[in-house]
Motif scaffolding. Structure first.
Motif, short mmCIF file in Angstrom:
data_model
loop_
_atom_site.label_atom_id
_atom_site.label_comp_id
_atom_site.label_asym_id
_atom_site.label_seq_id
_atom_site.Cartn_x
_atom_site.Cartn_y
_atom_site.Cartn_z
N TYR A 172 0.85 -1.19 0.00
CA TYR A 172 0.00 0.00 0.00
C TYR A 172 0.89 1.24 0.00
CZ TYR A 172 -3.77 -3.16 1.32
OH TYR A 172 -4.68 -4.19 1.33
N SER A 184 1.16 5.64 -1.76
CA SER A 184 0.54 6.71 -2.55
C SER A 184 0.92 6.53 -4.02
CB SER A 184 1.01 8.07 -2.05
OG SER A 184 2.38 8.23 -2.33
N LYS A 185 0.28 7.30 -4.88
CA LYS A 185 0.42 7.11 -6.32
C LYS A 185 1.88 7.25 -6.77
CE LYS A 185 -1.60 10.06 -9.17
NZ LYS A 185 -2.55 10.82 -10.02
N HIS A 208 -1.54 -1.51 -4.15
CA HIS A 208 -2.76 -0.77 -3.84
C HIS A 208 -2.42 0.70 -3.61
CE1 HIS A 208 -4.84 -4.61 -3.19
NE2 HIS A 208 -3.71 -5.00 -2.63
N THR A 209 -3.14 1.58 -4.32
CA THR A 209 -2.90 3.02 -4.15
C THR A 209 -3.70 3.55 -2.97
OG1 THR A 209 -2.69 3.17 -6.54
CG2 THR A 209 -2.92 5.23 -5.34
N ILE A 210 -3.01 4.31 -2.12
CA ILE A 210 -3.70 4.96 -1.00
C ILE A 210 -3.44 6.46 -1.05
CG2 ILE A 210 -3.77 2.99 0.59
CD1 ILE A 210 -1.18 4.08 1.84
N SER A 211 -4.21 7.20 -0.28
CA SER A 211 -4.01 8.65 -0.19
C SER A 211 -4.35 9.07 1.24
CB SER A 211 -4.94 9.36 -1.17
OG SER A 211 -6.27 9.27 -0.68
N ASP A 254 -6.88 10.23 2.24
CA ASP A 254 -8.30 9.94 2.55
C ASP A 254 -8.58 8.46 2.71
OD1 ASP A 254 -8.86 12.67 2.30
OD2 ASP A 254 -8.97 12.45 0.10
N SER A 255 -7.58 7.61 2.51
CA SER A 255 -7.82 6.16 2.53
C SER A 255 -7.89 5.64 3.96
CB SER A 255 -6.70 5.42 1.80
OG SER A 255 -6.51 5.93 0.50
N MET A 272 -7.39 1.51 5.81
CA MET A 272 -7.25 0.08 5.58
C MET A 272 -7.32 -0.64 6.91
SD MET A 272 -3.29 -0.87 4.98
CE MET A 272 -3.67 -2.47 5.65
N THR A 302 -5.20 4.83 9.09
CA THR A 302 -5.55 5.97 8.24
C THR A 302 -4.25 6.76 8.00
OG1 THR A 302 -6.14 7.24 10.21
CG2 THR A 302 -7.94 6.15 9.03
#
Lengths: 557, 557
Positions: A94, A96-97, A119-122, A124-125, A127, A135
């Motif tokens: 996991y 970021s882009k 998996h892309t996270i930001s 706002d994600s 898991m 978060t």
């Protein structure tokens, strides 16, 4: 090993008492979440080693529990070990882009891209892994798209800052999310893992934007080509070099594999703003006048194989530095690289270039990507952690971070300075030093990992300092008589042509040593070898004060 | 070689484009006077080398002309090569009292003291060699008794500054003799050789006295033992540590061979003022309370075998650093030593010590012994030289020194930036680049000098990065058949226990390679060796991406 029958475990597999190869994990019951997996470069006492990555024995032993790898940002000391990890344990990643974009370059090189679970996270994600909820929050550093992590667990909240500074006027990417950090702090943080790189440095690290202004000044004053060298991974600085080139009407050439890779990925993903037609190939530069050319290259640490070093010694096949050109070193030297860099600067002066360099921020061409003391205190004040684990730093940095924590009200015994392999256990609201887990250095040498042990390294160091002498004696199987004159061969010891007499004396001593052994002694190979080693070693030391490795070989025919 | 049929020759044998191994000479007709003969430490790309000294081939070739060695001061980069020089060319040595005292320590260690021709000089002395007249002037540096040299020759005056700063409030030794320098300048200087160490540093180097005040503050605040580490050869700083110990009622322990040597010589000759009873032996320290002990030790560069490093890792047999003790690093790190020193500081923190360290003058515990830009300009203004040869510095420092000279009115083409081995010729009042003389590095390795050539060093580097594989095959003299299975032995390559399969594959390939050769091919040892090298090398690279040294040995019985 069952280290977490109770409570929450937080452990370092790399990144404390060192700069490099960051890797941490948290474990609650049967769920493990890993944070970062970096690499570092070996020091000169590890000859022949290419890369160092964390030892992941604990994760392999508990692989059915390992749920995810979360990566805070795309720098080598946080992503460099991922291919070696995934080869052994293909867990979901996991990030970021942009971070994921940079990880993909590595996975592709290792042929791991197809099977990887990315998996892309930001910011706002969210898991989840068992009872661990994660978060994220936005943070500033010298590369965009950095995330801090907030883990909520039944034993309380654990925050990992990632690498950060508080740049209130960032070049790109979001502002540091002070509001979210304040909110997390307000809700209560049990344990903070905060980075310590600049814990020795007073004050507040200047904004990256300041570098942009100095770069632009230098571009405007330059009457010919301008070369800028910086870390490819310092994407924010790369953007500022691009901006200065645009502003002064120069085309931009990229030199160095990692520069090209990082710029391409960052551009594709929208993290670099590059006008069409700005970038040109190195061979196209001849078509433009010198004052319309800028070159952005790797090698700011004086690495002998990188672009700047090759430019400085006029060995670059496509571009030449001419008298009157400007060269800007837009990076600080990492301890240990000073000599190499000084050598490159000397060569640039010999070429007649105007060189802008200097330690730290003296020239304005570099600011750190890491927060200084006041920023570490700001983070501590925002998060109000009950416990602090200073990470990402050598011992004295962790130690200074503890003093900073004390100064903002964290009791000294609530700060855990840990070693790689130490785990801190949180149980019933209280933190204590928990069990040890395996941790250490895995050496990458050639394409293998791990097979270079301490014996091999000791041998290499021995060979490199005094060289070796090989003695081959041939015995008959039946009577143990010598069938040929012993061969004495040296490598890395002395220059044979100038030391013929010494080599002859050694040969004679081998002969007399062998003749001095009786048949019984000659039947024991280990005895022969030891006697030869002792006699020859003593003789050589008396003559030269050196102790080459002595390798007797006995052949029976 | 007859480089001086006409005019005056000034040449560098060491000290330009490097920091270390200073050695210059001036020659007028058949008289040569040599200035300094230093040593420097090898970098890590010279494995196993102990010391580097200048190549003195030119002096040996012209030994009937070499009249004297004048030594400006007693630092290693000016005296370290003297024993190796005198072993080959026993010329008279002229130096000040303290400098000579330090030279004597070296000559004694090398058994050269009895035969050496040593002459004490001072600022009032004069000496003559043919038509070269030398007088001297007092100068400041971090060691007392430093001299600049003023040569009067038929082609004009040549001044060599030695290492200097303008410390107007020196700790010991005379004030810088501005009046004498002004007088020399007034009478006209043809060529100035001036040191360039700090040519990159703006401003004026602070007085050494400033360090004394910070030392005293730290001694007063310390509640337990105080350890101070500095260069033994920084005699002025040593005096200030002594003063701080006296002032705060502490006994002083000396640790480290060079510290004990330098302090003893300096004290005997009157250059250190040490009250009776101040110095105690390390083992006596237990008899005093901790706040009455100070320790002065070597190791300020983090050298692994020096006193501070051993103290930091609790390996010193006689003294222990305890939690709460104060450790002061009263020296700046020389580029390349940062990592070692950081490691020592980490260890000191682990012991619980309070460590006072920091780069440059941040802590006030170190000031440079070399003049900064304003002082170099002051020297140029005093001497008003027609020509400048910047010495004692790497290229960028020499280059910056040229810019400084231009700023005070010396035309750019009157500044000669030279390489070691370049000579500047003065003839009919004009200077020009003259002939080349041999110059370079002589390597000291063990007790020998010079016998370590490039091949040996290349071998050592090769061995240290990838290790080696030795293949021994035994053939019958008559039929060239193999008499035993080939032996394959590796050192520094891979850890054999983990790579058994690879080693077996190599053994099989050796066997099949040997079996593939016909009798004719087997009669040519060089063919056998080359075929084995090629085949095995290719195979190993394909399997491991490494290139160990491959050493085939053929035995005929």
């Amino acid at each position: 090993m069952k280290p977490t029958e109770h409570g929450l475990l937080i452990a370092a597999l790399g990144g404390v008492n060192e700069i490099g190869k960051n890797m941490y994990f948290i474990q609650y019951k049967d769920d493990i979440v890993v944070i970062d997996c970096g690499s570092k470069f070996p020091t000169e006492n590890l000859p022949g080693i290419d890369l160092i990555v964390p030892d992941i024995a604990y994760l392999l032993e508990n692989q059915e529990k390992v749920r995810a790898l979360i990566v805070t940002h795309g720098h080598e000391d946080h992503i460099g070990g991922i291919p070696y990890l995934l080869k052994q344990l293909n867990l979901p990643v996991y990030a970021s882009k942009l971070t994921l974009g940079l990880i993909k370059i590595k996975l592709k090189e290792h042929g791991l891209l197809r099977e990887a679970q990315l998996h892309t996270i930001s910011a706002d994600s969210a898991m989840q892994a068992g009872e661990i909820n994660a978060t994220f929050f936005s943070i500033n550093h010298s590369i965009p798209d950095c995330l801090g992590i907030c883990f909520q667990t039944p034993e309380g909240t654990v925050v990992h800052t990632g690498d950060f500074k508080f740049d209130m006027s960032p070049v790109s990417g979001p502002y540091p999310d002070l509001h979210r950090m304040a909110e997390i702090g307000k809700q209560g943080v049990k344990v903070l893992l905060s980075e310590s790189t600049n814990a020795e440095r007073p004050g507040f690290t200047p904004s990256e934007r300041q570098v942009g202004e100095h770069l632009l000044d230098a571009f405007i004053r330059a009457k010919q080509q301008v070369f800028v060298s910086t870390f490819a991974s310092n994407v924010n600085r790369v953007q500022q070099v691009i901006d200065a080139a645009v502003e002064t009407g120069r085309k931009l050439v990229l030199l160095g594999r990692s520069m090209v890779n990082v710029v391409n990925v960052s551009m594709e993903l929208g993290y670099l703003q590059i006008p069409d037609g700005l970038l040109i190939e190195p061979e196209e530069s001849e078509r433009y006048p010198a004052d319309q050319i800028a070159v952005l290259c790797t090698g700011s640490q004086g690495e002998p194989m990188a672009a700047l070093s090759r430019l400085a010694s006029s060995k670059h096949p496509k571009i030449e530095i001419l008298p009157g050109d400007t060269v800007i070193i837009a990076a600080g030297p990492i301890p240990g690289n000073e000599r190499n860099l000084a050598h490159v600067i000397d060569n640039l002066y010999v070429l007649g270039a105007k060189v802008i360099y200097g330690s730290g921020s003296a020239t304005g061409m570099h600011v750190s990507g890491h927060g200084s003391q006041e920023e570490l205190k700001l983070m501590l004040t925002l998060m109000k952690p009950e416990y602090l684990i200073p990470v990402h730093g050598e011992f004295r940095m962790l130690y200074q971070h503890r003093l900073l924590a004390e100064s903002v009200g964290v009791p000294s015994d609530h700060v855990f300075i840990v070693n790689n392999g130490d785990a801190v256990r949180i149980e019933d609201g209280k933190a204590s030093l928990g069990p040890k887990v395996p941790a250490g250095n895995s050496f990458v040498d050639g394409i293998g990992i791990g097979e270079v042990g301490n014996i091999v390294l000791r041998d290499r160091r021995h060979l490199s300092s005094d060289g070796m002498i090989i003695i081959v004696t041939t015995l008959s199987k039946s009577e143990k008589t010598m069938l040929a004159d012993p061969e004495v061969i040296s490598r890395g010891f002395v220059f044979v042509r100038e030391s013929e007499e010494l080599m002859n004396q050694i040969r004679e001593l081998v002969l007399s040593t062998m003749n001095g052994l009786n048949e019984a002694e000659r039947s024991q190979w280990s005895d022969i070898k030891q006697t030869l080693k002792d006699n020859i070693g003593r003789f050589i030391y008396s003559q030269t004060k050196k102790r080459p490795m002595i390798l007797p070989i006995v052949i029976e025919v």
